[in-house]
Design a protein around this motif. Structure first.
Motif, PDB file in Angstrom:
ATOM      1  N   GLN A   6       0.862  -1.173   0.000  1.00 39.62           N
ATOM      2  CA  GLN A   6       0.000   0.000   0.000  1.00 39.62           C
ATOM      3  C   GLN A   6       0.902   1.228   0.000  1.00 39.62           C
ATOM      4  O   GLN A   6       2.007   1.197   0.544  1.00 39.62           O
ATOM      5  CB  GLN A   6      -0.898  -0.006   1.237  1.00 39.62           C
ATOM      6  CG  GLN A   6      -1.830  -1.199   1.263  1.00 39.62           C
ATOM      7  CD  GLN A   6      -2.500  -1.373   2.616  1.00 39.62           C
ATOM      8  OE1 GLN A   6      -1.839  -1.364   3.649  1.00 39.62           O
ATOM      9  NE2 GLN A   6      -3.811  -1.529   2.587  1.00 39.62           N
ATOM     10  N   TYR A   7       0.447   2.299  -0.598  1.00 44.58           N
ATOM     11  CA  TYR A   7       1.257   3.502  -0.760  1.00 44.58           C
ATOM     12  C   TYR A   7       0.733   4.647   0.086  1.00 44.58           C
ATOM     13  O   TYR A   7      -0.451   4.715   0.398  1.00 44.58           O
ATOM     14  CB  TYR A   7       1.260   3.940  -2.224  1.00 44.58           C
ATOM     15  CG  TYR A   7       2.070   3.033  -3.120  1.00 44.58           C
ATOM     16  CD1 TYR A   7       3.353   3.388  -3.504  1.00 44.58           C
ATOM     17  CD2 TYR A   7       1.555   1.826  -3.562  1.00 44.58           C
ATOM     18  CE1 TYR A   7       4.107   2.565  -4.319  1.00 44.58           C
ATOM     19  CE2 TYR A   7       2.304   0.995  -4.374  1.00 44.58           C
ATOM     20  CZ  TYR A   7       3.577   1.371  -4.756  1.00 44.58           C
ATOM     21  OH  TYR A   7       4.323   0.553  -5.547  1.00 44.58           O
ATOM     22  N   ASP A  37      -0.991   6.659  -8.482  1.00 47.54           N
ATOM     23  CA  ASP A  37      -2.145   6.294  -9.306  1.00 47.54           C
ATOM     24  C   ASP A  37      -1.723   5.346 -10.433  1.00 47.54           C
ATOM     25  O   ASP A  37      -2.470   4.437 -10.800  1.00 47.54           O
ATOM     26  CB  ASP A  37      -2.795   7.556  -9.870  1.00 47.54           C
ATOM     27  CG  ASP A  37      -4.121   7.290 -10.537  1.00 47.54           C
ATOM     28  OD1 ASP A  37      -4.953   6.560  -9.947  1.00 47.54           O
ATOM     29  OD2 ASP A  37      -4.332   7.803 -11.647  1.00 47.54           O
ATOM     30  N   TRP A  40      -0.112   1.777  -8.368  1.00 48.21           N
ATOM     31  CA  TRP A  40      -0.946   1.059  -7.402  1.00 48.21           C
ATOM     32  C   TRP A  40      -2.279   0.749  -8.066  1.00 48.21           C
ATOM     33  O   TRP A  40      -3.285   1.419  -7.849  1.00 48.21           O
ATOM     34  CB  TRP A  40      -1.118   1.888  -6.143  1.00 48.21           C
ATOM     35  CG  TRP A  40      -1.694   1.163  -4.972  1.00 48.21           C
ATOM     36  CD1 TRP A  40      -1.852  -0.181  -4.811  1.00 48.21           C
ATOM     37  CD2 TRP A  40      -2.194   1.753  -3.766  1.00 48.21           C
ATOM     38  NE1 TRP A  40      -2.418  -0.471  -3.597  1.00 48.21           N
ATOM     39  CE2 TRP A  40      -2.638   0.709  -2.936  1.00 48.21           C
ATOM     40  CE3 TRP A  40      -2.315   3.056  -3.323  1.00 48.21           C
ATOM     41  CZ2 TRP A  40      -3.187   0.942  -1.681  1.00 48.21           C
ATOM     42  CZ3 TRP A  40      -2.855   3.282  -2.070  1.00 48.21           C
ATOM     43  CH2 TRP A  40      -3.281   2.234  -1.259  1.00 48.21           C
ATOM     44  N   THR A  41      -2.298  -0.277  -8.891  1.00 48.57           N
ATOM     45  CA  THR A  41      -3.476  -0.577  -9.695  1.00 48.57           C
ATOM     46  C   THR A  41      -4.456  -1.513  -9.004  1.00 48.57           C
ATOM     47  O   THR A  41      -5.618  -1.572  -9.368  1.00 48.57           O
ATOM     48  CB  THR A  41      -3.054  -1.184 -11.041  1.00 48.57           C
ATOM     49  OG1 THR A  41      -2.262  -2.351 -10.793  1.00 48.57           O
ATOM     50  CG2 THR A  41      -2.233  -0.179 -11.847  1.00 48.57           C
ATOM     51  N   ASP A  42      -3.994  -2.266  -8.033  1.00 48.35           N
ATOM     52  CA  ASP A  42      -4.867  -3.173  -7.269  1.00 48.35           C
ATOM     53  C   ASP A  42      -4.817  -2.730  -5.817  1.00 48.35           C
ATOM     54  O   ASP A  42      -3.819  -2.926  -5.138  1.00 48.35           O
ATOM     55  CB  ASP A  42      -4.401  -4.618  -7.416  1.00 48.35           C
ATOM     56  CG  ASP A  42      -5.373  -5.626  -6.824  1.00 48.35           C
ATOM     57  OD1 ASP A  42      -6.238  -5.219  -6.007  1.00 48.35           O
ATOM     58  OD2 ASP A  42      -5.262  -6.811  -7.159  1.00 48.35           O
ATOM     59  N   LEU A  43      -5.872  -2.097  -5.350  1.00 49.95           N
ATOM     60  CA  LEU A  43      -5.858  -1.492  -4.017  1.00 49.95           C
ATOM     61  C   LEU A  43      -6.008  -2.494  -2.881  1.00 49.95           C
ATOM     62  O   LEU A  43      -5.877  -2.122  -1.716  1.00 49.95           O
ATOM     63  CB  LEU A  43      -6.957  -0.426  -3.924  1.00 49.95           C
ATOM     64  CG  LEU A  43      -6.840   0.715  -4.933  1.00 49.95           C
ATOM     65  CD1 LEU A  43      -7.942   1.734  -4.693  1.00 49.95           C
ATOM     66  CD2 LEU A  43      -5.487   1.368  -4.900  1.00 49.95           C
ATOM     67  N   ARG A  44      -6.258  -3.753  -3.218  1.00 49.20           N
ATOM     68  CA  ARG A  44      -6.373  -4.751  -2.153  1.00 49.20           C
ATOM     69  C   ARG A  44      -5.004  -4.993  -1.526  1.00 49.20           C
ATOM     70  O   ARG A  44      -3.992  -5.040  -2.235  1.00 49.20           O
ATOM     71  CB  ARG A  44      -6.901  -6.072  -2.707  1.00 49.20           C
ATOM     72  CG  ARG A  44      -8.296  -5.973  -3.295  1.00 49.20           C
ATOM     73  CD  ARG A  44      -8.691  -7.250  -3.981  1.00 49.20           C
ATOM     74  NE  ARG A  44      -7.754  -7.551  -5.070  1.00 49.20           N
ATOM     75  CZ  ARG A  44      -7.703  -8.709  -5.711  1.00 49.20           C
ATOM     76  NH1 ARG A  44      -8.526  -9.684  -5.399  1.00 49.20           N
ATOM     77  NH2 ARG A  44      -6.835  -8.897  -6.683  1.00 49.20           N
TER      78      ARG A  44
END
Length: 56
Positions: A6-7, A37, A40-44
């Motif tokens: 996570q960012y 943006d 981080w394409t998959d926020l899970r």
């Protein structure tokens, strides 16, 4: 980025909290948010992605 991939954004020169590390990208806030943006394409969280992959 943390261990769950996570960012977040911190001011330059401010140490990241425990469990977080830099990614090597720096810039103004707008550039950092645009970079996040893009990458981080998959926020899970990583743990959830791995758990779901193991169940399929």
């Amino acid at each position: 980025m943390n261990d769950e991939e996570q960012y977040s954004v911190w001011p330059h020169g401010t140490p990241a909290p425990a469990g977080w590390h830099g990614t090597g990208f720096s810039g103004d806030e707008a550039a950092c948010l645009a970079h996040i943006d893009e990458v981080w394409t998959d926020l899970r969280p990583r743990g959830l992605r791995e758990w779901l992959a193991a169940r399929s």
